[in-house]
Design an enzyme around this catalytic site. Structure first.
Site, short mmCIF file in Angstrom:
data_model
loop_
_atom_site.label_atom_id
_atom_site.label_comp_id
_atom_site.label_asym_id
_atom_site.label_seq_id
_atom_site.Cartn_x
_atom_site.Cartn_y
_atom_site.Cartn_z
N CYS A 86 0.83 -1.20 0.00
CA CYS A 86 0.00 0.00 0.00
C CYS A 86 0.88 1.26 0.00
CB CYS A 86 -0.98 -0.05 1.17
SG CYS A 86 -2.36 1.10 1.00
N HIS A 200 -3.47 -5.70 1.18
CA HIS A 200 -2.75 -5.90 2.44
C HIS A 200 -2.68 -7.37 2.83
CE1 HIS A 200 -2.38 -1.68 3.88
NE2 HIS A 200 -3.34 -1.50 3.00
N GLU A 202 -0.84 -8.69 4.98
CA GLU A 202 -0.55 -8.87 6.41
C GLU A 202 -1.81 -8.99 7.26
OE1 GLU A 202 -0.50 -6.09 4.83
OE2 GLU A 202 -0.84 -4.34 6.11
#
Lengths: 231, 86
Positions: A86, A200, A202
């Protein structure tokens, strides 16, 4: 294999990245401050999401001149692994480590939603455990993810790694959440050791968060490093 | 010498401009039906100290290339004038 997560003023996903490496992968990880000028004993550096320097001027435009970015470029040039997520991806673009630039989302809205990504290139350090054409469900949360690039520059300096797609992998205009050219969601450099993406991974690496599809990026990096070893 | 630079950063021709498009449609809905296009950009005004106009000009061009504009999507132009001390 050791990981480092860079913290810029305004980063806000660094703890999620740290958690993923520490708790989900169980690998050594430490924070790297944006003022640091060296990445001591880090094999994979993660540039996390957020709003570094408030996104002033352009997202990533000011962060790319942070002292640590000289070390990140050196690390990338020496074959070390770099993942920009990002805002981290935007910083890699502004730094010229990947080709192209980001514009405001076509909708002019901050898009916060799950998207599907079709894996277009399984030869990068972060996708080698994927199947060609595999579809991953990973969330996005950004206002400036409308990717723009000169096609010649892209061909000369980058590889398309992820495209926004339908759940079945079809790349359609409807699946494009932000207006990105050719539905591009993520890129690699030609060597495949530097990868940037808007979604994302994560926060999609544990069932409790609604999915584990994002885990494969970091697992790929670990496998890559174990096979190749330090360059 | 103090110099004042006015810098305009604009999207390059052919680059989609979602802000400009939304602004145009707002203007049309306000009754400005003749508005064909709107392109949004940035305006920056800065003061700097440099020994000569050439030096100031060189610095501002360098600032634009390295930070103020992104050459992938943006063009820039600027005007430079001397300003009074104090």
């Amino acid at each position: 294999m050791r990981f480092g997560v860079v913290v810029f003023p305004g980063s806000n996903c660094e703890r999620d990245c740290f958690h993923l490496v520490d708790q989900v992968l169980g690998r050594p990880v430490r924070y790297v401050w944006h003022q640091d000028t060296a990445l001591e004993r880090v094999d994979c550096v993660i540039l996390p999401g957020g709003f570094s320097y408030g996104d002033y001027l352009r997202p990533g435009a000011i962060a790319r001149f942070s002292p640590v970015m000289g070390a990140v470029a050196e690390h990338a040039g020496a074959g070390g692994l770099v993942l920009g997520i990002c805002n981290g991806f935007q910083i890699l673009l502004e730094a010229g480590l990947l080709p192209g630039a980001m514009l405001r989302n076509r909708s002019l809205q901050f898009q916060c939603q799950d998207v599907f990504l079709r894996v277009e290139d399984v030869e990068t350090a972060f996708t080698r455990l994927c199947r060609p054409g595999q579809v991953l469900k990973v969330p996005i949360k950004h206002g400036d993810g409308n990717y723009h690039v000169d096609p010649e520059d892209l061909a000369a300096r980058g590889r398309v790694v992820f495209r926004y797609s339908e759940a079945d992998g079809r790349v359609t205009p409807e699946a494009n959440p932000n207006g990105s050219m050719a539905n591009i969601a993520g890129l690699a450099n030609l060597e495949g050791n530097v990868v940037g993406l808007m979604p994302h991974p994560e926060v999609s690496a544990e069932e409790v968060l609604g999915g584990t599809d994002g885990r494969v990026l970091l697992e790929s990096a670990v496998r890559y490093w174990e096979e190749r070893g330090p360059c | 010498m103090r110099w004042r630079a006015r810098v305009w950063v604009t999207l390059r021709a052919g680059v989609l401009d979602p802000q400009g498009a939304a602004t145009r449609s707002a203007l049309v809905s306000l009754g400005f039906t003749g508005v064909q296009t709107v392109r949004a950009g940035k305006f920056l005004e800065l003061e700097l100290v440099a020994a000569s106009r050439e030096e100031a000009d060189r610095q501002v061009a360098d600032m634009c290339r390295r930070l103020l504009a992104n050459p992938v999507t943006e063009d820039f132009r600027y005007e430079l004038e001397g300003c009074q001390e104090g």
